[in-house]
Design a protein around this motif. Structure first.
Motif, PDB file in Angstrom:
ATOM      1  N   ARG A 152       0.836  -1.196   0.000  1.00  0.00           N
ATOM      2  CA  ARG A 152       0.000   0.000   0.000  1.00  0.00           C
ATOM      3  C   ARG A 152       0.868   1.242   0.000  1.00  0.00           C
ATOM      4  O   ARG A 152       1.758   1.384   0.845  1.00  0.00           O
ATOM      5  N   THR A 153       0.591   2.161  -0.898  1.00  0.00           N
ATOM      6  CA  THR A 153       1.382   3.382  -1.007  1.00  0.00           C
ATOM      7  C   THR A 153       0.491   4.606  -0.910  1.00  0.00           C
ATOM      8  O   THR A 153      -0.712   4.549  -1.180  1.00  0.00           O
ATOM      9  N   GLY A 154       1.108   5.746  -0.543  1.00  0.00           N
ATOM     10  CA  GLY A 154       0.400   7.018  -0.536  1.00  0.00           C
ATOM     11  C   GLY A 154      -0.719   7.047   0.475  1.00  0.00           C
ATOM     12  O   GLY A 154      -0.800   6.244   1.404  1.00  0.00           O
ATOM     13  N   SER A 155      -1.620   8.000   0.295  1.00  0.00           N
ATOM     14  CA  SER A 155      -2.779   8.137   1.168  1.00  0.00           C
ATOM     15  C   SER A 155      -3.860   8.893   0.432  1.00  0.00           C
ATOM     16  O   SER A 155      -3.591   9.672  -0.493  1.00  0.00           O
ATOM     17  N   GLY A 156      -5.085   8.670   0.844  1.00  0.00           N
ATOM     18  CA  GLY A 156      -6.220   9.364   0.249  1.00  0.00           C
ATOM     19  C   GLY A 156      -6.312   9.147  -1.246  1.00  0.00           C
ATOM     20  O   GLY A 156      -6.137   8.042  -1.753  1.00  0.00           O
ATOM     21  N   SER A 157      -6.570  10.247  -1.977  1.00  0.00           N
ATOM     22  CA  SER A 157      -6.723  10.144  -3.433  1.00  0.00           C
ATOM     23  C   SER A 157      -5.417   9.803  -4.124  1.00  0.00           C
ATOM     24  O   SER A 157      -5.419   9.387  -5.288  1.00  0.00           O
ATOM     25  N   GLY A 158      -4.286   9.964  -3.425  1.00  0.00           N
ATOM     26  CA  GLY A 158      -2.993   9.643  -4.020  1.00  0.00           C
ATOM     27  C   GLY A 158      -2.514   8.243  -3.705  1.00  0.00           C
ATOM     28  O   GLY A 158      -1.345   7.920  -3.942  1.00  0.00           O
TER      29      GLY A 158
END
Length: 469
Positions: free
Chosen positions: A227-233
């Motif tokens: 899992r990478t990034g957060s939210g819409s990114g």
């Protein structure tokens, strides 16, 4: 002679207007950033971490199997952390020195020494094979005694130099003796090594995403999910195998999070020396140099005629704190500047152009450890403790062997006790901070009392936790 650390007008003048960017990274030739990951994808192998460990792992994976789909994920930019901030010493030792290896792995140390030299040769071969522009120099290392008791530690070793002989190599009034080992150390521009590895990886088909922070791992029968990034990114990579080269940052396999602590090290680089200054110190053979204190200095010349001078202070911050604000520490820079001018008084008036720090992933045995998770589909390495530039290539091969073990079985590397054993973890706070403080004070006391190790250090030695550099 004891080093004095008090600031003086000369040290303040020498440090005026230094750049905080690490010298190696302050290079207009640095590559353009690669775009971040923005959509879910799949890969045969995901490599987490764009330092030397991750890049060697990606390269070795493609060299072993050119058809393998390899994706490298880096949270910031490749080489920005320890891989671009170190002194550029490439040591053959896999155990942070022969003595440390004998303490921890006595039955294996001869074999590890041979594997370490073969690993250094392999790095040199890759530099030549790929035409990497990284200022590679196989000049060896010069260890110097600056206190009388240290002379006896060196006497009888191959390559021993008395005071006159060592000063004929590098002229410092602090030197009382030395040992020059010719084949065990190379020098390199570490940032250019990173960038050349990146170039070759991309030429071989490795996909690279910078600015892509990995937040966690999960797995099922089909894949490991990164899992990478957060939210819409955010995005997820579904991978057959995952190699973790996250160094000093919190381990993505949680069971290893107490096994390292971040210790901050500091470095200065001078302006280029002129012909008269070079003549005043000699140093025509361009060896890397270190001295023998527990609080030790390391220094070397750069390709453009500067001197890099680092070490001595090793600073731990409460709570395993990692922060960019720790990269600058005026007290450590003043200490290094004072020690530099005592080492080379003939260079008074020389200015420092760069001053920086960075975190070292320190473990209790002072050389890397390995581990696996998610039913053998994730492999992890950490704990280099400041002597990792050369070890990273060796670690890459171990990681790949561990990930292939289910199908291919054990290998020479996976059967090493170095790989199968794990050091003791550090305790949680407040015990970690207290332990580091007591140990640091004890090492300072030993340096000031002819190397005598007090009860605390002798107790650590008894439990396999002691170390003198």
């Amino acid at each position: 002679m004891p080093f004095q650390s008090e600031p003086t007008p000369a040290t303040r003048a020498a440090l005026r207007d230094t750049a905080s960017t690490p010298f190696w990274l302050d290079d207009p030739g640095r590559p353009a950033p690669q775009p971040p990951l923005t959509a879910d994808t799949r890969a045969d192998l995901v490599v987490v971490g764009g330092g030397l460990t991750g890049l060697w792992t990606a390269l070795r994976a493609k060299e072993r199997d050119p058809g393998r789909d390899v994706l490298l994920l880096e949270g910031a930019s490749v080489g920005w952390a320890a891989s671009g901030r170190n002194g550029g010493f490439v040591a053959a030792s896999l155990t942070h020195g022969r003595g440390n290896g004998e303490r921890h792995l006595p039955a294996e140390v001869d074999r590890l020494d041979a594997l370490g030299l073969a690993n250094l040769d392999a790095i040199e071969k890759s530099v030549a094979q790929h035409g990497w522009d990284c200022d590679w120099e196989r000049t060896g290392s010069l260890s110097v005694a600056t206190e009388p008791y240290q002379v006896e530690q060196l006497r009888g070793q191959a390559g021993f130099l008395d005071a006159d002989a060592v000063r004929a190599q590098v002229d410092s009034p602090t030197y009382l003796a030395g040992v020059w080992t010719r084949e065990d150390t190379a020098l390199v521009n570490p940032a250019r090594l990173v960038w050349e590895l990146l170039r070759t990886c991309r030429e071989l088909g490795v996909r690279v995403a910078e600015g892509t922070v990995v937040r966690g791992l999960s797995s099922d029968a089909e894949a490991v999910h990164v899992r990478t990034g957060s939210g819409s990114g955010s995005a997820t990579v579904h991978a057959r195998r995952v190699a973790l080269g996250t160094n000093v940052f919190p381990a993505l396999l949680r069971r290893y999070r107490l096994h390292t602590i971040p210790v901050y090290d500091y470095v200065l680089v001078t302006e280029p020396l002129d012909a008269g200054q070079r003549a005043a110190i000699g140093w025509r053979n361009r060896q890397g140099v270190d001295d023998l204190g527990n609080q030790f200095h390391y220094y070397r010349q750069t390709a453009d005629g500067r001197i890099l001078f680092g070490g001595y202070d090793a600073v731990y911050h409460w709570g395993r704190s990692l922060s960019a604000r720790h990269d600058q520490r005026a007290e450590s820079f003043q200490t290094l500047a004072a020690h530099f001018l005592q080492t080379f008084p003939q260079l008074e008036g020389l200015r420092f152009t760069h001053a920086w720090g960075g975190a070292i992933d320190t473990c209790t045995r002072f050389f890397p450890f390995f581990g696996t998770g998610h039913r053998g589909r994730v492999a992890h390495v950490a704990g280099y403790t400041g002597l990792g530039v050369g070890m990273t290539r060796f670690a890459a091969d171990v990681l790949l062997d561990l990930l292939a073990r289910e199908e291919a079985g054990p290998t020479e590397l996976t059967e090493l006790e170095l790989v199968r054993s794990t050091p003791l973890p550090f305790p949680p706070e407040p015990l970690a901070w207290a332990g580091v403080e007591v140990t640091t004070r004890s090492l300072v006391h030993a340096d000031r009392h002819e190397g005598h190790r007090n009860l605390w250090l002798r107790t650590l030695d008894r439990f396999g936790l002691g170390f003198d550099s």
